[in-house]
Motif scaffolding. Sequence first.
Motif, PDB file in Angstrom:
ATOM      1  N   PHE A   1      26.996 -34.658  14.816  1.00  0.00           N
ATOM      2  CA  PHE A   1      28.239 -34.525  15.585  1.00  0.00           C
ATOM      3  C   PHE A   1      28.010 -33.909  16.966  1.00  0.00           C
ATOM      4  O   PHE A   1      28.925 -33.352  17.551  1.00  0.00           O
ATOM      5  CB  PHE A   1      29.250 -33.705  14.785  1.00  0.00           C
ATOM      6  CG  PHE A   1      29.590 -34.332  13.459  1.00  0.00           C
ATOM      7  CD1 PHE A   1      30.477 -35.392  13.384  1.00  0.00           C
ATOM      8  CD2 PHE A   1      28.992 -33.884  12.293  1.00  0.00           C
ATOM      9  CE1 PHE A   1      30.772 -35.983  12.173  1.00  0.00           C
ATOM     10  CE2 PHE A   1      29.281 -34.469  11.069  1.00  0.00           C
ATOM     11  CZ  PHE A   1      30.176 -35.529  11.008  1.00  0.00           C
ATOM     12  N   ARG A   2      26.822 -34.068  17.484  1.00  0.00           N
ATOM     13  CA  ARG A   2      26.500 -33.578  18.821  1.00  0.00           C
ATOM     14  C   ARG A   2      27.343 -34.315  19.869  1.00  0.00           C
ATOM     15  O   ARG A   2      27.511 -35.538  19.808  1.00  0.00           O
ATOM     16  CB  ARG A   2      25.020 -33.788  19.106  1.00  0.00           C
ATOM     17  CG  ARG A   2      24.554 -33.256  20.451  1.00  0.00           C
ATOM     18  CD  ARG A   2      23.091 -33.610  20.694  1.00  0.00           C
ATOM     19  NE  ARG A   2      22.616 -33.137  21.992  1.00  0.00           N
ATOM     20  CZ  ARG A   2      22.072 -31.957  22.208  1.00  0.00           C
ATOM     21  NH1 ARG A   2      21.914 -31.124  21.195  1.00  0.00           N
ATOM     22  NH2 ARG A   2      21.684 -31.597  23.414  1.00  0.00           N
ATOM     23  N   ASP A   3      27.888 -33.548  20.820  1.00  0.00           N
ATOM     24  CA  ASP A   3      28.648 -34.093  21.961  1.00  0.00           C
ATOM     25  C   ASP A   3      29.947 -34.794  21.555  1.00  0.00           C
ATOM     26  O   ASP A   3      30.497 -35.568  22.339  1.00  0.00           O
ATOM     27  CB  ASP A   3      27.784 -35.050  22.790  1.00  0.00           C
ATOM     28  CG  ASP A   3      26.561 -34.365  23.364  1.00  0.00           C
ATOM     29  OD1 ASP A   3      26.665 -33.167  23.700  1.00  0.00           O
ATOM     30  OD2 ASP A   3      25.505 -35.002  23.475  1.00  0.00           O
ATOM     31  N   HIS A   4      30.447 -34.541  20.353  1.00  0.00           N
ATOM     32  CA  HIS A   4      31.729 -35.089  19.927  1.00  0.00           C
ATOM     33  C   HIS A   4      32.869 -34.178  20.395  1.00  0.00           C
ATOM     34  O   HIS A   4      32.662 -33.017  20.713  1.00  0.00           O
ATOM     35  CB  HIS A   4      31.792 -35.233  18.401  1.00  0.00           C
ATOM     36  CG  HIS A   4      31.059 -36.434  17.883  1.00  0.00           C
ATOM     37  ND1 HIS A   4      29.702 -36.568  17.968  1.00  0.00           N
ATOM     38  CD2 HIS A   4      31.513 -37.566  17.268  1.00  0.00           C
ATOM     39  CE1 HIS A   4      29.324 -37.723  17.424  1.00  0.00           C
ATOM     40  NE2 HIS A   4      30.400 -38.330  16.996  1.00  0.00           N
TER      41      HIS A   4
ATOM     42  N   PRO B   1      26.501 -29.639  22.967  1.00  0.00           N
ATOM     43  CA  PRO B   1      25.421 -29.697  21.976  1.00  0.00           C
ATOM     44  C   PRO B   1      25.739 -28.979  20.678  1.00  0.00           C
ATOM     45  O   PRO B   1      25.122 -29.259  19.648  1.00  0.00           O
ATOM     46  CB  PRO B   1      24.239 -29.044  22.697  1.00  0.00           C
ATOM     47  CG  PRO B   1      24.844 -28.228  23.791  1.00  0.00           C
ATOM     48  CD  PRO B   1      26.077 -28.960  24.204  1.00  0.00           C
ATOM     49  N   TRP B   2      26.722 -28.054  20.722  1.00  0.00           N
ATOM     50  CA  TRP B   2      27.086 -27.297  19.519  1.00  0.00           C
ATOM     51  C   TRP B   2      28.414 -27.778  18.921  1.00  0.00           C
ATOM     52  O   TRP B   2      29.003 -27.093  18.095  1.00  0.00           O
ATOM     53  CB  TRP B   2      27.207 -25.811  19.857  1.00  0.00           C
ATOM     54  CG  TRP B   2      26.000 -25.232  20.500  1.00  0.00           C
ATOM     55  CD1 TRP B   2      25.781 -25.051  21.825  1.00  0.00           C
ATOM     56  CD2 TRP B   2      24.824 -24.760  19.836  1.00  0.00           C
ATOM     57  NE1 TRP B   2      24.546 -24.484  22.041  1.00  0.00           N
ATOM     58  CE2 TRP B   2      23.937 -24.303  20.841  1.00  0.00           C
ATOM     59  CE3 TRP B   2      24.437 -24.680  18.499  1.00  0.00           C
ATOM     60  CZ2 TRP B   2      22.686 -23.773  20.547  1.00  0.00           C
ATOM     61  CZ3 TRP B   2      23.187 -24.145  18.209  1.00  0.00           C
ATOM     62  CH2 TRP B   2      22.337 -23.699  19.215  1.00  0.00           C
ATOM     63  N   SER B   3      28.889 -28.947  19.330  1.00  0.00           N
ATOM     64  CA  SER B   3      30.224 -29.375  18.920  1.00  0.00           C
ATOM     65  C   SER B   3      30.346 -29.589  17.409  1.00  0.00           C
ATOM     66  O   SER B   3      31.443 -29.521  16.861  1.00  0.00           O
ATOM     67  CB  SER B   3      30.636 -30.648  19.660  1.00  0.00           C
ATOM     68  OG  SER B   3      29.697 -31.692  19.440  1.00  0.00           O
TER      69      SER B   3
ATOM     70  N   PRO C   1      37.108 -23.907  22.354  1.00  0.00           N
ATOM     71  CA  PRO C   1      37.168 -24.773  23.540  1.00  0.00           C
ATOM     72  C   PRO C   1      35.860 -24.816  24.317  1.00  0.00           C
ATOM     73  O   PRO C   1      35.543 -25.826  24.952  1.00  0.00           O
ATOM     74  CB  PRO C   1      38.286 -24.139  24.387  1.00  0.00           C
ATOM     75  CG  PRO C   1      39.082 -23.315  23.433  1.00  0.00           C
ATOM     76  CD  PRO C   1      38.101 -22.825  22.422  1.00  0.00           C
ATOM     77  N   ARG C   2      35.067 -23.745  24.265  1.00  0.00           N
ATOM     78  CA  ARG C   2      33.788 -23.701  24.981  1.00  0.00           C
ATOM     79  C   ARG C   2      32.764 -24.648  24.379  1.00  0.00           C
ATOM     80  O   ARG C   2      31.906 -25.198  25.091  1.00  0.00           O
ATOM     81  CB  ARG C   2      33.210 -22.281  24.961  1.00  0.00           C
ATOM     82  CG  ARG C   2      33.964 -21.250  25.759  1.00  0.00           C
ATOM     83  CD  ARG C   2      33.362 -19.872  25.524  1.00  0.00           C
ATOM     84  NE  ARG C   2      31.936 -19.854  25.822  1.00  0.00           N
ATOM     85  CZ  ARG C   2      31.402 -19.385  26.937  1.00  0.00           C
ATOM     86  NH1 ARG C   2      32.197 -18.892  27.879  1.00  0.00           N
ATOM     87  NH2 ARG C   2      30.106 -19.383  27.130  1.00  0.00           N
ATOM     88  N   LEU C   3      32.817 -24.817  23.061  1.00  0.00           N
ATOM     89  CA  LEU C   3      31.797 -25.601  22.372  1.00  0.00           C
ATOM     90  C   LEU C   3      32.193 -27.059  22.175  1.00  0.00           C
ATOM     91  O   LEU C   3      31.340 -27.893  21.857  1.00  0.00           O
ATOM     92  CB  LEU C   3      31.486 -24.979  21.004  1.00  0.00           C
ATOM     93  CG  LEU C   3      30.990 -23.530  21.005  1.00  0.00           C
ATOM     94  CD1 LEU C   3      30.633 -23.098  19.595  1.00  0.00           C
ATOM     95  CD2 LEU C   3      29.803 -23.357  21.939  1.00  0.00           C
ATOM     96  N   ASP C   4      33.480 -27.378  22.339  1.00  0.00           N
ATOM     97  CA  ASP C   4      33.942 -28.749  22.129  1.00  0.00           C
ATOM     98  C   ASP C   4      33.240 -29.700  23.104  1.00  0.00           C
ATOM     99  O   ASP C   4      33.101 -29.407  24.289  1.00  0.00           O
ATOM    100  CB  ASP C   4      35.464 -28.815  22.332  1.00  0.00           C
ATOM    101  CG  ASP C   4      36.056 -30.091  21.788  1.00  0.00           C
ATOM    102  OD1 ASP C   4      35.530 -30.616  20.792  1.00  0.00           O
ATOM    103  OD2 ASP C   4      37.056 -30.562  22.356  1.00  0.00           O
TER     104      ASP C   4
END
Length: 373
Positions: free
Chosen positions: A265-268, A217-219, A211-214
């Motif tokens: 897939f950045r910021d997805h 930049p690391w999504s 949930p932290r990365l969703d």
Amino acid sequence: MSSGNYPVDAFYVAPSVGFDVLPGALLRYRSAALPTLGRPYQAWQLVYASRTGRHSPIPASGIVVAPPTPGPDSAVAVYCPPFRGLGGRCAPSQVFTDAAPDPDLRAVSAALERGWIVAVPDGQCLGVTGLGPHTFLAGTDAAHTVLDLARAARTIPDLDAAGAPCVIWGYADGGRAAVWAAESQPRYAPALDLRGVAAGAVVADPGGLVPRLDRGPWSGLVLAGLIGLSHAYSHLTIDHLFTTGATAAIAHASGLDAGQILDSFRDHRLATWCTRADPWNDHRWQYVLTSEATGAQIPAVPVHLYHGSADALIPVEMGQQLYAEYRLMGAEATWRDYDTGHTGTAVAGAADALDQLTEDLNHLPGHPRPPAA
């Protein structure tokens, strides 16, 4: 035939592996050159027998690098690199032979300077043709791949390493592989003379990280994790949350390296490809993510954990919690944090990690350690 823009290398075509082939058996090997190391090291690409997380036979690949004249007392150090991708030509055993420098060769060189034989696993379902995507975040899969490479490296005919002691070192996803190997070794490879493990920025709780990365930049790593775990847990059909529109994105991501995944897939958000906005709260995925938390078993060897206090990717609290759990379980664990971020800690913590592993190698199992000064 070709894979992406590269021709298929017959050496990496998956051989048949049955239950009669012991894990760690060397299936094939060949000499390799690592032009960017700059020294006359010996190197071999390996295909060896391993087991999936469900203990099915599977071939795996890796690379072993040794000093020009390793002595009979040389140790085998398995270096587990951070996440390199789900597919394509990103496996260390293949990329290390290119003329372009690879960032993980810095760690390999540092371990070689200690006089060790260094083995680097490609990762389960990465490297060997036709097995992908890589089972990213699947802890038992990673542990088996690491421990079986340690066993295989010691049997290379050109090395006198049959009885060599072993250590394991990794960072980020590689640190995760290292601690899973530490926890799995007493049951999976009890005869392996493992002396110590060093692991930095460990992803100890993937369920807490997703949930932290969703949508950040690391999504791309979140999508990659779902793809990797879906492959590792295919018997549970946990891809039930993926929409039909997700098929193309998943197929595309499954053939990309880490950089391409992060860029594409950045910021997805996972909601883009799933039937619910919080797929990590689905009951099947909760089971998987809970199963992938570290600290379920007690390592039988010392474990050195380190982390950056300013790590924006993997929170330092995750490493601190794992350290506390190990100490409560009675495991021999040490901790070091650095006043820097994720990338900075990979550099800052390397020498300390290698010093700790050197101490572990010099300590005979079963003998008490001297009290700390």
